[in-house]
Design a protein around this motif. Structure first.
Motif, short mmCIF file in Angstrom:
data_model
loop_
_atom_site.label_atom_id
_atom_site.label_comp_id
_atom_site.label_asym_id
_atom_site.label_seq_id
_atom_site.Cartn_x
_atom_site.Cartn_y
_atom_site.Cartn_z
N TYR A 33 0.84 -1.20 0.00
CA TYR A 33 0.00 0.00 0.00
C TYR A 33 0.88 1.25 0.00
O TYR A 33 0.67 2.16 -0.79
N PHE A 34 1.86 1.30 0.90
CA PHE A 34 2.68 2.50 1.05
C PHE A 34 3.73 2.64 -0.05
O PHE A 34 4.25 3.73 -0.26
N LYS A 35 3.99 1.56 -0.78
CA LYS A 35 4.85 1.67 -1.96
C LYS A 35 4.16 2.56 -2.99
O LYS A 35 4.80 3.39 -3.63
N TYR A 36 2.85 2.39 -3.14
CA TYR A 36 2.09 3.16 -4.13
C TYR A 36 1.52 4.45 -3.56
O TYR A 36 1.20 5.36 -4.32
N CYS A 37 1.36 4.51 -2.25
CA CYS A 37 0.75 5.67 -1.61
C CYS A 37 1.66 6.18 -0.48
O CYS A 37 1.36 6.00 0.69
N PRO A 38 2.80 6.77 -0.86
CA PRO A 38 3.72 7.27 0.16
C PRO A 38 3.15 8.51 0.85
O PRO A 38 2.20 9.09 0.34
N PRO A 39 3.72 8.89 1.97
CA PRO A 39 4.87 8.31 2.65
C PRO A 39 4.48 7.11 3.50
O PRO A 39 3.30 6.86 3.73
N MET A 40 5.49 6.40 3.99
CA MET A 40 5.26 5.27 4.88
C MET A 40 4.52 5.76 6.12
O MET A 40 4.68 6.90 6.54
N GLY A 151 -13.92 7.96 -14.19
CA GLY A 151 -13.19 8.66 -15.24
C GLY A 151 -12.42 9.86 -14.71
O GLY A 151 -11.64 10.48 -15.43
N ARG A 152 -12.63 10.18 -13.45
CA ARG A 152 -11.96 11.32 -12.82
C ARG A 152 -10.71 10.82 -12.08
O ARG A 152 -10.75 9.77 -11.45
N LYS A 153 -9.63 11.58 -12.19
CA LYS A 153 -8.40 11.27 -11.47
C LYS A 153 -8.04 12.47 -10.61
O LYS A 153 -8.22 13.61 -11.02
N LEU A 154 -7.54 12.19 -9.43
CA LEU A 154 -7.15 13.23 -8.49
C LEU A 154 -5.64 13.22 -8.31
O LEU A 154 -5.07 12.19 -7.91
N GLN A 155 -4.99 14.32 -8.61
CA GLN A 155 -3.53 14.41 -8.53
C GLN A 155 -3.12 14.86 -7.13
O GLN A 155 -3.56 15.88 -6.64
N PHE A 156 -2.27 14.06 -6.48
CA PHE A 156 -1.67 14.42 -5.20
C PHE A 156 -0.18 14.58 -5.41
O PHE A 156 0.33 14.30 -6.50
N ASP A 157 0.54 15.00 -4.40
CA ASP A 157 1.98 15.25 -4.54
C ASP A 157 2.73 14.03 -5.07
O ASP A 157 3.56 14.15 -5.96
N GLU A 158 2.45 12.85 -4.49
CA GLU A 158 3.27 11.68 -4.81
C GLU A 158 2.52 10.57 -5.54
O GLU A 158 3.10 9.51 -5.77
N TYR A 159 1.25 10.75 -5.87
CA TYR A 159 0.48 9.72 -6.54
C TYR A 159 -0.78 10.30 -7.16
O TYR A 159 -1.14 11.45 -6.91
N VAL A 160 -1.43 9.47 -7.98
CA VAL A 160 -2.71 9.83 -8.60
C VAL A 160 -3.75 8.85 -8.05
O VAL A 160 -3.52 7.64 -8.01
N ALA A 161 -4.90 9.39 -7.65
CA ALA A 161 -5.99 8.54 -7.15
C ALA A 161 -7.07 8.43 -8.22
O ALA A 161 -7.43 9.43 -8.86
N ILE A 162 -7.56 7.22 -8.41
CA ILE A 162 -8.65 6.94 -9.34
C ILE A 162 -9.96 7.09 -8.56
O ILE A 162 -10.18 6.41 -7.56
N ASP A 163 -10.83 7.97 -9.01
CA ASP A 163 -12.14 8.17 -8.39
C ASP A 163 -13.06 7.01 -8.79
O ASP A 163 -13.16 6.69 -9.98
N ALA A 164 -13.68 6.39 -7.80
CA ALA A 164 -14.57 5.26 -8.09
C ALA A 164 -15.80 5.34 -7.17
O ALA A 164 -15.75 5.96 -6.10
N GLU A 165 -16.88 4.70 -7.62
CA GLU A 165 -18.11 4.72 -6.83
C GLU A 165 -18.90 3.44 -7.03
O GLU A 165 -18.67 2.69 -7.99
N ARG A 166 -19.83 3.24 -6.11
CA ARG A 166 -20.70 2.07 -6.15
C ARG A 166 -22.08 2.47 -5.67
O ARG A 166 -22.21 3.12 -4.62
N LYS A 167 -23.10 2.11 -6.41
CA LYS A 167 -24.47 2.35 -5.96
C LYS A 167 -24.79 1.37 -4.86
O LYS A 167 -24.40 0.20 -4.91
N LEU A 168 -25.50 1.85 -3.85
CA LEU A 168 -25.88 0.99 -2.73
C LEU A 168 -27.29 0.50 -2.88
O LEU A 168 -28.08 1.04 -3.60
#
Length: 168
Positions: A33-40, A151-168
């Motif tokens: 997890y922390f390899k892809y989402c730093p810092p440790m 389809g939306r991506k969020l840019q952070f300092d050290e990684y990019v997050a993929i926006d995802a959702e689920r209907k409940l």
């Protein structure tokens, strides 16, 4: 929200500063997890996450939760939930991590399914989250649990997050 109603199988409680060491030990073993989402992970970082709020969200709507084994009271998972973000019928999962000792047994998927079903009963219509681009474990886990990329991506300092959702 009555957080105890989120699981019948596990003890659920709001994490606080007395839980920091347990949360730290649960997280520090998850090196992928922390390899892809730093810092440790650090104790200070956990404290920051416990208090971090998205824009326009009050502290009462943030729940940094611990899920405990009812038999031995061991911390098994941590989840950060934000009620009503980004809109009143959505629950946002800001963080989720399972103890590495029990990964690969279907426990995380069962826990997510139980929590989301209970959130649906509380009136939420959708769950949203962001997972780190390139992390195969996170990508596979959230897709397996019926989260769909927006389809939306969020840019952070050290990684990019993929926006995802689920209907409940």
């Amino acid at each position: 929200m009555d957080i105890k109603s989120l699981s019948e199988k596990y003890i659920v409680k709001e994490a606080d500063y007395t839980d920091l060491n347990q949360i730290f030990h649960l997280c520090q073993d998850n090196e992928l997890y922390f390899k892809y989402c730093p810092p440790m992970v650090t104790i200070e970082g956990i404290e920051e996450d416990m208090n971090a709020l998205p824009p326009g969200v009050s502290k009462e709507n943030k729940h940094y939760l611990g899920f405990y084994n009812p038999t031995d009271k061991k911390l098994l998972a941590v989840m950060d939930l934000v009620e009503g973000y980004p809109d009143s019928t959505t629950i946002y999962i800001g963080f989720f991590m399972l103890d590495t000792e029990i990964q690969g047994q279907g426990i995380a998927s069962e826990l997510i399914e139980e929590v989301l079903n209970n959130l649906k009963e509380l009136g939420f219509k959708k769950a949203k989250l962001g997972y780190v681009e390139g992390n195969p474990q996170a990508t596979n886990f959230w897709k397996k649990n019926n989260f769909v990329e927006t389809g939306r991506k969020l840019q952070f300092d050290e990684y990019v997050a993929i926006d995802a959702e689920r209907k409940l």
